[in-house]
Design an enzyme around this catalytic site. Structure first.
Site, PDB file in Angstrom:
ATOM      1  N   TYR A  52       0.922  -1.144   0.000  1.00 35.63           N
ATOM      2  CA  TYR A  52       0.143   0.123   0.134  1.00 35.63           C
ATOM      3  C   TYR A  52       0.890   0.970  -0.126  1.00 35.63           C
ATOM      4  O   TYR A  52       2.117   1.231   0.298  1.00 35.63           O
ATOM      5  CB  TYR A  52      -1.167  -0.029   1.073  1.00 35.63           C
ATOM      6  CG  TYR A  52      -2.096   0.984   1.230  1.00 35.63           C
ATOM      7  CD1 TYR A  52      -3.036   0.992   0.045  1.00 35.63           C
ATOM      8  CD2 TYR A  52      -2.156   1.908   2.079  1.00 35.63           C
ATOM      9  CE1 TYR A  52      -4.041   1.784   0.058  1.00 35.63           C
ATOM     10  CE2 TYR A  52      -3.294   2.792   2.189  1.00 35.63           C
ATOM     11  CZ  TYR A  52      -4.335   2.872   1.043  1.00 35.63           C
ATOM     12  OH  TYR A  52      -5.261   3.638   1.308  1.00 35.63           O
ATOM     13  N   GLY A 240      -6.493   2.862  -7.353  1.00 37.40           N
ATOM     14  CA  GLY A 240      -5.853   1.922  -6.455  1.00 37.40           C
ATOM     15  C   GLY A 240      -4.999   0.827  -7.517  1.00 37.40           C
ATOM     16  O   GLY A 240      -4.688   1.162  -8.549  1.00 37.40           O
ATOM     17  N   PHE A 264      -5.893   9.431  -7.581  1.00 42.14           N
ATOM     18  CA  PHE A 264      -6.793   9.567  -6.486  1.00 42.14           C
ATOM     19  C   PHE A 264      -6.534   8.951  -5.366  1.00 42.14           C
ATOM     20  O   PHE A 264      -6.871   7.772  -5.392  1.00 42.14           O
ATOM     21  CB  PHE A 264      -8.351   9.629  -7.029  1.00 42.14           C
ATOM     22  CG  PHE A 264      -9.358  10.197  -5.813  1.00 42.14           C
ATOM     23  CD1 PHE A 264      -9.684  11.396  -5.867  1.00 42.14           C
ATOM     24  CD2 PHE A 264      -9.940   9.173  -5.014  1.00 42.14           C
ATOM     25  CE1 PHE A 264     -10.396  11.847  -4.894  1.00 42.14           C
ATOM     26  CE2 PHE A 264     -10.944   9.639  -4.025  1.00 42.14           C
ATOM     27  CZ  PHE A 264     -10.993  10.994  -4.018  1.00 42.14           C
ATOM     28  N   TRP A 265      -6.297   9.307  -3.898  1.00 46.82           N
ATOM     29  CA  TRP A 265      -6.178   8.791  -2.858  1.00 46.82           C
ATOM     30  C   TRP A 265      -7.281   9.700  -1.989  1.00 46.82           C
ATOM     31  O   TRP A 265      -6.966  10.783  -1.708  1.00 46.82           O
ATOM     32  CB  TRP A 265      -4.896   8.718  -2.485  1.00 46.82           C
ATOM     33  CG  TRP A 265      -4.551   7.880  -1.264  1.00 46.82           C
ATOM     34  CD1 TRP A 265      -5.297   6.857  -0.556  1.00 46.82           C
ATOM     35  CD2 TRP A 265      -3.236   7.665  -0.781  1.00 46.82           C
ATOM     36  NE1 TRP A 265      -4.871   6.330   0.381  1.00 46.82           N
ATOM     37  CE2 TRP A 265      -3.563   6.542   0.475  1.00 46.82           C
ATOM     38  CE3 TRP A 265      -1.941   8.085  -0.977  1.00 46.82           C
ATOM     39  CZ2 TRP A 265      -2.439   6.195   1.284  1.00 46.82           C
ATOM     40  CZ3 TRP A 265      -0.890   7.652  -0.154  1.00 46.82           C
ATOM     41  CH2 TRP A 265      -1.104   6.426   0.626  1.00 46.82           C
ATOM     42  N   LEU A 266      -8.112   8.862  -1.406  1.00 48.82           N
ATOM     43  CA  LEU A 266      -9.075   9.699  -0.707  1.00 48.82           C
ATOM     44  C   LEU A 266      -8.619  10.376   0.565  1.00 48.82           C
ATOM     45  O   LEU A 266      -8.826  11.515   0.956  1.00 48.82           O
ATOM     46  CB  LEU A 266     -10.272   8.521  -0.048  1.00 48.82           C
ATOM     47  CG  LEU A 266     -11.230   9.321   0.649  1.00 48.82           C
ATOM     48  CD1 LEU A 266     -12.248  10.247  -0.348  1.00 48.82           C
ATOM     49  CD2 LEU A 266     -12.362   8.239   1.167  1.00 48.82           C
TER      50      LEU A 266
END
Length: 331
Positions: A52, A240, A264-266
């Site tokens: 991750y 992702g 995009f990473w929340l």
């Protein structure tokens, strides 16, 4: 307290174990939360595997989201206001797969009493991501096509329902043929099965010229095909890396086609937003969970002691919903 811990990264079913550890003490600006439930998300599994974007400081406890009750406040007005409330818990430091956790007071969001624990536990990652990407970042207009890969996922199904509500059309990529009928019944405007041929060719057969908007959580060949499916001036959000493989795009595709490939990473996006904007988003997410648009189906619930069974189930294909860890009960 009991907590799920791993000392080394690797397959979650092998490295995770339940241990008795000291309970953390909240510092100023933080709160102590008695956890009720937490989902097993793909991001949690990738975190344990060391794949991750956020790397663990070992030993570590997983669990980026969940629901619990604020027990104490380390200092500060916001934490004092949250004390005693049931809250959705966002945690990027300590981990929620434990009887108690500590997080920043601004990362706990009070949830309505009529929202079940199972839905409150899944309040943030999928629902907020689906709304933020389609409405706030891409701003997909009504009647436009949005291409999404891994469309059979819980988040993919939320995007389909959001499309029906907001008026944009969804072109959905799945791997298993049986998913096509399920998504069509849900309201998908078109479904592509990867095994039927190159994704970009199938996209252009359905939408001549390609699509202007796309989202991809997979990466690798699938993410590459999503980029290749864009019309001139199109945008794709990569949110992702489920395949753990790189995407490939020729510079001329970006230059001459005027396409935009963005990440995009929340968590990062949320930190950059004004507080009032996030409060409005959370309020809307709660309303959309209530009306069924952003509901998360629950495939199974496990106690912390069976965390290895839980992560094995969560990694299985076609599980039919979220796998949840039940940690405690409301008093």
């Amino acid at each position: 307290m009991n907590a799920v811990v791993f000392d080394r990264t690797g397959p979650p079913a092998e490295v995770l174990e339940l241990r008795e550890v000291p309970a953390a003490e909240p510092r100023r600006g933080e709160v102590l939360v008695r956890m009720l439930a937490s989902p097993v998300n793909p991001s949690d599994l990738m975190y344990v595997e060391g794949k991750y974007g956020l790397k663990p400081t070992l030993p570590a406890t997983p669990g980026f989201e969940g629901v619990g009750v604020v027990e104490s406040n380390g200092g500060g007005v916001l934490g004092w206001l949250r004390k005693g409330k049931r809250v959705a818990v966002i945690n990027d430091r300590v981990g929620n797969w434990a009887e108690y956790t500590v997080t920043r007071a601004r990362q706990v969001i009070p949830v309505p009493d009529d929202l079940p624990d199972e839905q409150a536990a899944t309040f943030f990652v999928n629902p907020a991501t689906a709304v933020a990407m389609t409405r706030d970042v891409l701003k997909v207009p009504a009647s436009e096509w949005l291409l999404q890969t891994a469309a059979g996922s819980n988040l993919g199904q939320m995007v389909i329902r959001l499309g029906k509500r907001a008026g944009f059309r969804t072109l959905n990529v799945v791997r298993r043929r049986e998913q096509a009928a399920e998504l069509t019944a849900l309201g998908a405007d078109a479904v592509i099965v990867e095994g039927d041929g190159p994704i970009e060719e199938q996209v252009r057969a359905a939408v001549p010229g390609g699509v202007r908007y796309a989202i991809d959580p997979v990466g690798g060949a699938t993410g590459t095909a999503a980029i290749a499916s864009l019309a001139p001036g199109g945008r794709v959000l990569l949110f992702g890396s489920l395949s753990d493989e790189v995407v490939s795009v020729h510079p001329r595709r970006i230059l001459s086609g005027d396409v935009r490939v963005e990440g995009f990473w929340l968590g990062s996006w949320a930190k950059s937003q004004p507080v009032l904007r996030m409060l409005r988003l959370f309020r809307e997410v709660g309303e959309l969970i209530r009306d069924g648009t952003l509901t998360s189906p629950i495939a199974a619930t496990y106690p912390l002691a069976k965390v290895r069974e839980a992560v094995t189930h969560a990694a299985a294909a076609g599980k039919g919903g979220k796998v949840l860890l039940r940690i405690g009960e409301r008093n």
